[in-house]
Motif scaffolding. Structure first.
Motif, PDB file in Angstrom:
ATOM      1  N   LEU A 136      42.372  53.458 -21.906  1.00 19.21           N
ATOM      2  CA  LEU A 136      43.638  52.723 -21.893  1.00 19.21           C
ATOM      3  C   LEU A 136      44.829  53.651 -21.652  1.00 19.21           C
ATOM      4  CD1 LEU A 136      43.057  50.116 -24.748  1.00 19.21           C
ATOM      5  CD2 LEU A 136      42.813  49.798 -22.271  1.00 19.21           C
ATOM      6  N   CYS A 137      44.741  54.878 -22.171  1.00 20.19           N
ATOM      7  CA  CYS A 137      45.808  55.852 -21.880  1.00 20.19           C
ATOM      8  C   CYS A 137      45.888  56.106 -20.377  1.00 20.19           C
ATOM      9  CB  CYS A 137      45.550  57.178 -22.600  1.00 20.19           C
ATOM     10  SG  CYS A 137      45.467  57.076 -24.394  1.00 20.19           S
ATOM     11  N   GLU A 138      44.698  56.247 -19.775  1.00 19.05           N
ATOM     12  CA  GLU A 138      44.643  56.540 -18.343  1.00 19.05           C
ATOM     13  C   GLU A 138      45.342  55.447 -17.530  1.00 19.05           C
ATOM     14  OE1 GLU A 138      42.324  57.543 -20.436  1.00 19.05           O
ATOM     15  OE2 GLU A 138      42.283  59.660 -19.861  1.00 19.05           O
ATOM     16  N   LEU A 139      45.091  54.185 -17.906  1.00 21.32           N
ATOM     17  CA  LEU A 139      45.668  53.084 -17.133  1.00 21.32           C
ATOM     18  C   LEU A 139      47.164  52.913 -17.391  1.00 21.32           C
ATOM     19  CD1 LEU A 139      43.048  50.164 -17.456  1.00 21.32           C
ATOM     20  CD2 LEU A 139      43.194  51.952 -15.710  1.00 21.32           C
TER      21      LEU A 139
ATOM     22  N   TYR B 204      53.302  62.568 -21.428  1.00 25.51           N
ATOM     23  CA  TYR B 204      52.326  62.299 -20.358  1.00 25.51           C
ATOM     24  C   TYR B 204      52.866  62.889 -19.049  1.00 25.51           C
ATOM     25  CZ  TYR B 204      49.518  58.634 -22.757  1.00 25.51           C
ATOM     26  OH  TYR B 204      48.683  57.931 -23.593  1.00 25.51           O
ATOM     27  N   CYS B 205      52.083  63.724 -18.390  1.00 18.64           N
ATOM     28  CA  CYS B 205      52.456  64.219 -17.061  1.00 18.64           C
ATOM     29  C   CYS B 205      52.179  63.123 -16.023  1.00 18.64           C
ATOM     30  CB  CYS B 205      51.638  65.458 -16.700  1.00 18.64           C
ATOM     31  SG  CYS B 205      51.936  66.820 -17.840  1.00 18.64           S
ATOM     32  N   ALA B 206      53.033  63.025 -15.053  1.00 24.06           N
ATOM     33  CA  ALA B 206      52.871  61.986 -14.023  1.00 24.06           C
ATOM     34  C   ALA B 206      51.593  62.248 -13.224  1.00 24.06           C
ATOM     35  CB  ALA B 206      54.080  61.987 -13.096  1.00 24.06           C
ATOM     36  N   PRO B 207      50.705  61.270 -13.156  1.00 24.43           N
ATOM     37  CA  PRO B 207      49.462  61.459 -12.388  1.00 24.43           C
ATOM     38  C   PRO B 207      49.764  61.702 -10.915  1.00 24.43           C
ATOM     39  CG  PRO B 207      49.327  59.466 -13.757  1.00 24.43           C
ATOM     40  CD  PRO B 207      50.750  59.935 -13.803  1.00 24.43           C
ATOM     41  N   THR B 208      48.923  62.527 -10.314  1.00 20.91           N
ATOM     42  CA  THR B 208      49.110  62.840  -8.895  1.00 20.91           C
ATOM     43  C   THR B 208      47.950  62.356  -8.023  1.00 20.91           C
ATOM     44  OG1 THR B 208      48.094  64.985  -9.299  1.00 20.91           O
ATOM     45  CG2 THR B 208      50.509  64.889  -9.360  1.00 20.91           C
ATOM     46  N   ALA B 209      46.778  62.167  -8.623  1.00 23.13           N
ATOM     47  CA  ALA B 209      45.616  61.740  -7.835  1.00 23.13           C
ATOM     48  C   ALA B 209      45.775  60.281  -7.401  1.00 23.13           C
ATOM     49  CB  ALA B 209      44.342  61.907  -8.658  1.00 23.13           C
ATOM     50  N   PRO B 210      45.328  59.946  -6.192  1.00 14.40           N
ATOM     51  CA  PRO B 210      45.387  58.550  -5.750  1.00 14.40           C
ATOM     52  C   PRO B 210      44.584  57.645  -6.681  1.00 14.40           C
ATOM     53  CG  PRO B 210      44.918  60.004  -3.903  1.00 14.40           C
ATOM     54  CD  PRO B 210      44.800  60.835  -5.145  1.00 14.40           C
ATOM     55  N   GLY B 211      45.102  56.440  -6.908  1.00 12.29           N
ATOM     56  CA  GLY B 211      44.369  55.457  -7.704  1.00 12.29           C
ATOM     57  C   GLY B 211      45.034  55.152  -9.023  1.00 12.29           C
TER      58      GLY B 211
ATOM     59  N   PHE C 221      36.516  60.656 -18.081  1.00  8.63           N
ATOM     60  CA  PHE C 221      37.237  60.152 -16.908  1.00  8.63           C
ATOM     61  C   PHE C 221      37.380  61.212 -15.823  1.00  8.63           C
ATOM     62  CE2 PHE C 221      37.818  56.977 -19.969  1.00  8.63           C
ATOM     63  CZ  PHE C 221      37.922  55.799 -19.241  1.00  8.63           C
ATOM     64  N   VAL C 222      37.322  60.747 -14.600  1.00  9.55           N
ATOM     65  CA  VAL C 222      37.428  61.633 -13.433  1.00  9.55           C
ATOM     66  C   VAL C 222      38.824  62.236 -13.351  1.00  9.55           C
ATOM     67  CG1 VAL C 222      37.365  61.675 -10.908  1.00  9.55           C
ATOM     68  CG2 VAL C 222      35.676  60.291 -12.176  1.00  9.55           C
ATOM     69  N   ASP C 223      39.813  61.424 -13.711  1.00 15.79           N
ATOM     70  CA  ASP C 223      41.210  61.862 -13.610  1.00 15.79           C
ATOM     71  C   ASP C 223      41.901  61.600 -14.942  1.00 15.79           C
ATOM     72  OD1 ASP C 223      43.698  62.567 -12.549  1.00 15.79           O
ATOM     73  OD2 ASP C 223      44.070  60.524 -11.805  1.00 15.79           O
ATOM     74  N   PRO C 224      41.535  62.390 -15.975  1.00 14.62           N
ATOM     75  CA  PRO C 224      42.050  62.092 -17.326  1.00 14.62           C
ATOM     76  C   PRO C 224      43.549  62.352 -17.434  1.00 14.62           C
ATOM     77  CG  PRO C 224      40.912  64.200 -17.321  1.00 14.62           C
ATOM     78  CD  PRO C 224      40.706  63.611 -15.954  1.00 14.62           C
TER      79      PRO C 224
ATOM     80  N   ASP D 102      43.689  61.000 -28.844  1.00 15.20           N
ATOM     81  CA  ASP D 102      42.949  62.103 -28.235  1.00 15.20           C
ATOM     82  C   ASP D 102      41.440  61.875 -28.309  1.00 15.20           C
ATOM     83  OD1 ASP D 102      42.306  64.485 -27.106  1.00 15.20           O
ATOM     84  OD2 ASP D 102      42.670  65.691 -28.900  1.00 15.20           O
ATOM     85  N   HIS D 103      40.971  60.782 -27.709  1.00 17.94           N
ATOM     86  CA  HIS D 103      39.542  60.464 -27.743  1.00 17.94           C
ATOM     87  C   HIS D 103      39.044  60.097 -26.351  1.00 17.94           C
ATOM     88  CE1 HIS D 103      40.021  58.808 -32.132  1.00 17.94           C
ATOM     89  NE2 HIS D 103      39.830  60.106 -32.125  1.00 17.94           N
ATOM     90  N   LEU D 104      37.876  60.571 -26.003  1.00 23.86           N
ATOM     91  CA  LEU D 104      37.080  60.045 -24.890  1.00 23.86           C
ATOM     92  C   LEU D 104      37.652  60.305 -23.498  1.00 23.86           C
ATOM     93  CD1 LEU D 104      36.085  56.592 -26.506  1.00 23.86           C
ATOM     94  CD2 LEU D 104      34.811  58.731 -26.596  1.00 23.86           C
ATOM     95  N   HIS D 105      38.696  61.115 -23.409  1.00 20.84           N
ATOM     96  CA  HIS D 105      39.270  61.373 -22.086  1.00 20.84           C
ATOM     97  C   HIS D 105      38.331  62.160 -21.180  1.00 20.84           C
ATOM     98  CE1 HIS D 105      42.995  59.692 -23.481  1.00 20.84           C
ATOM     99  NE2 HIS D 105      42.911  60.459 -24.558  1.00 20.84           N
ATOM    100  N   GLU D 106      37.433  62.901 -21.815  1.00 24.67           N
ATOM    101  CA  GLU D 106      36.522  63.745 -21.048  1.00 24.67           C
ATOM    102  C   GLU D 106      35.571  62.930 -20.162  1.00 24.67           C
ATOM    103  OE1 GLU D 106      36.639  63.263 -24.245  1.00 24.67           O
ATOM    104  OE2 GLU D 106      34.661  63.148 -25.177  1.00 24.67           O
TER     105      GLU D 106
END
Lengths: 438, 438
Positions: free
Chosen positions: B354-357, B399-406, B388-391, B382-386
């Motif tokens: 959910l953090c990722e989304l 939170y740093c701004a995500p850079t990977a597409p998707g 994810f492909v793009d945690p 701080d759970h389960l992020h490991e």
């Protein structure tokens, strides 16, 4: 047979009727329903069975059936015991609760299983469910209810007081029910898919059959609605109660404008004017349209929304549904809330098997909770009753009090077999429709 | 790669993490969650994939997965096109709608699929989702929203005006996000299952890591809550924001009494004090507890309930969830409503993924809708992020701004395999738990 049988199996069936072929049940939001039941059978060591179902209108009935199956670990291996505790155990299961809480597919699944447990219990006790409930003590009835989230509107003590107040008149009202039944209204004339001649003919038939109220579906096209309301009013005459049902078609502003454009035809109530979740929207509509009543409930997800609708003056007619909230137990909570706030309960029915179920709840309400028939009517739709072992009996526009033990939920075995989706004979004969759900 | 790929497959996975073994995620209503994902992969002719999921906490994840599978006919064989139209087609399907409407299992399934479609679209466009959304025109964004049932609170024109007002500052805010990220708060110290020493240590760590807010779970035992709040306040010092979260534990009256008994420790907000369906109850609580804020949303089923909570003053903090309402599209409606009513959006996160989304939605809100970081924080656990492909990447409590597409939704293939229920290696190793869900 004596009590506490062991529940040995939970069996599910995905049953669908191809009602979309005839436009039975067509309304402004549901143009082509295939009335369906996610059906459950509980088996016991003594041989008695409990039947229940969640009603859906086609696609997704497989998901609903899977949700019922997911409740198997709560039920199989248990003895039929305190149905208040069993109900609360399912509703409060912390992991399943995340899927609602207390709403949608998982809650409807609990409803089906709870109702099947009550069907089983009533069969074992040898009584129709309405009578079984009507003969329980106020304390027993209160113990069936989950008061979580209700205490700002109704405490257990207040519920007990309502039930105790109704207690002295129970025997007399049971006699009245057995003699004269419970008033019904019919929605059969009013489906949107019917032409004007059929509407006229069915209105005439409804009056001839003794109904004192009918209901028309509205909300697709205003000019059509005006024409159909005019026809119905002509056939039924002034003063006859004609309800209208928009099946959630409108936003708040358009609900008010649309119904005002039908006001000259004197609609008795407007049903589901907008989202069933919109407590405040219904309250705004109710204020604007008074004295036309607002009715809703068939899609109201649980007692928490009903509580607020009563608190906010969002509705004047409480339309419980037998199989959307958490079954008999949660419906008892809603009957009590309606009594507390002095609003009549007029159950939603139709679909498949909903008339069969809901008559028991309305009759229990009359005997032991609300205690009155004033402004009370149960919806009646003349569809699909032939598939039930103990179908409703309507005489002179009234539901006759059921006499067979149980909740009238059991479908005939051949109906189950023929309508099982997608393998039943009804669906194999129409494989194109069956395989292309969109 | 160019646009409009053909969607050729929809694949689902029932993925569960045995988090109950460590009491991670334990709170007053959820003593032993197994964080789970009903996971969906969309495949296309060009090879690009879209990933999405509904988050659950264990039992019933199979039902949730089946509901996602039921959406296959809406998606497979379609070209990735107008995501406003595709979303509305699923939400408005008349037969599936009966299972909600717009709530519970079926709506969460739509959420998972809608989010997977956005993941796919963002990958094809080569942008992180937050940026893709932030670069759309106000008109395009408005076209993604379903305004049904909203018009008494917000019209499409008003939504357009909100977006146009924010447009001039977009570029500057994108630069700010890339440079400094988005503020976070952490719930890691606060789970009920942790002892006082662990609470103290984790509070200290949260401050050292740069977080400016923490959150404690409350609601199981008042004396425990008072002791834990005292510890947290001692470690964090006066003025530091400590939120409390009751996870729907209370009725209206007990919520007010309980939080008043914690008032001396200055809770910043109280989260989910009661049923997420109780608009009026939250409003009563909010009035009684002010200036302590009321926050809710992770279980708010759809935009209709959020609309009313904003209309009634039920909340001061709008906690969107990425995967409960109808995905990105409905969350845009909720962001717009929050902006209309001037309330900050502080997304719910944690769980799995959910953090990722949700970081994408909060960043889009900052750039193009709400336009502010004032009182905005995204939950971080701080759970389960490991897995994810793009945690998510957290630096200095932001939170740093995500850079990977998707949409950052994709789980690692080995994590999917190992945690598939009940056949994955994690579950086979613990077959007793796996086979006895109760």
């Amino acid at each position: 047979m004596n009590g506490r049988p062991l529940i040995t199996g939970l069996e599910t069936h995905d049953i669908r009727f191809p009602t979309s072929r005839d436009l039975d049940g067509s309304d402004a939001m549901n143009p082509d329903p295939d009335y369906s039941a996610a059906y459950v059978v509980l088996r016991t060591d003594g041989g008695a069975e409990g039947h229940g179902f969640a009603f859906t209108i086609g696609r997704g009935n497989d998901v609903q059936t899977a949700a019922i199956k997911a409740l198997e670990p709560f039920i199989v291996g248990r003895r039929l015991d305190d149905l208040g505790a069993l109900y609360k155990e399912m509703v409060h299961d912390s992991q399943l609760r995340w899927l609602g809480p207390e709403k949608g597919v998982m809650h409807m699944a609990i409803s089906a299983v709870v109702n099947a447990l009550w069907d089983l219990k009533a069969k074992i006790e040898g009584k129709p469910l309405w009578l079984l409930l009507s003969e329980m003590s106020p304390e027993e009835i209160v113990s069936l209810v989950d008061f979580r989230y209700l205490s700002d509107a109704m405490t257990p003590d207040e519920a007990l007081e309502i039930l105790k107040r109704a207690e002295p008149g129970r025997a007399e009202r049971i006699t009245r029910l057995r003699a004269g039944g419970f008033p019904a209204y019919t929605t059969s004339p009013g489906w949107l898919g019917y032409d004007d001649d059929k509407l006229r003919r069915l209105c005439k038939e409804a009056i001839d059959q003794g109904f004192t109220q009918i209901k028309l579906k509205v909300g697709a096209d205003l000019e059509d609605d005006r024409r159909r309301m005019r026809i119905a009013r002509e056939v039924c005459g002034p003063g006859f109660r004609i309800a209208i049902d928009a099946n959630q078609r409108w936003d708040v502003g358009s609900a008010i404008a649309w119904v005002n454009a039908l006001r000259e035809f004197e609609p008795y109530w407007v049903e589901e004017p907008t989202s069933p979740d919109d407590v405040l929207g219904h309250a705004t509509i109710a204020r604007a349209l008074s004295p036309i009543k607002v009715a809703t409930g068939e899609h109201v997800q649980n007692r928490v929304i009903f509580k607020q609708m009563l608190q906010a003056g969002s509705l004047s007619v409480v339309q419980i549904d037998a199989a959307r909230v958490g079954g008999v137990n949660e419906n008892i909570a809603i009957l009590l809330l309606a009594a507390k706030f002095g609003k009549p309960v007029c159950p939603h029915a139709g679909g498949v098997g909903l008339c069969e179920l809901v008559q028991h709840l309305a009759m229990f309400d009359f005997v032991a909770v609300g205690g009155s028939l004033e402004d009370r009517v149960i919806e009646y739709v003349d569809h699909l009753h032939e598939h039930f072992v103990d179908p409703v009996v309507i005489e002179n526009g009234r539901y006759c009090a059921p006499t067979a033990p149980g909740f009238s939920a059991a479908m005939r075995p051949e109906s189950i077999a023929d309508h099982t989706f997608p393998g039943g004979s009804v669906w194999i004969a129409d494989a194109t429709t069956a395989l292309e759900p969109l």
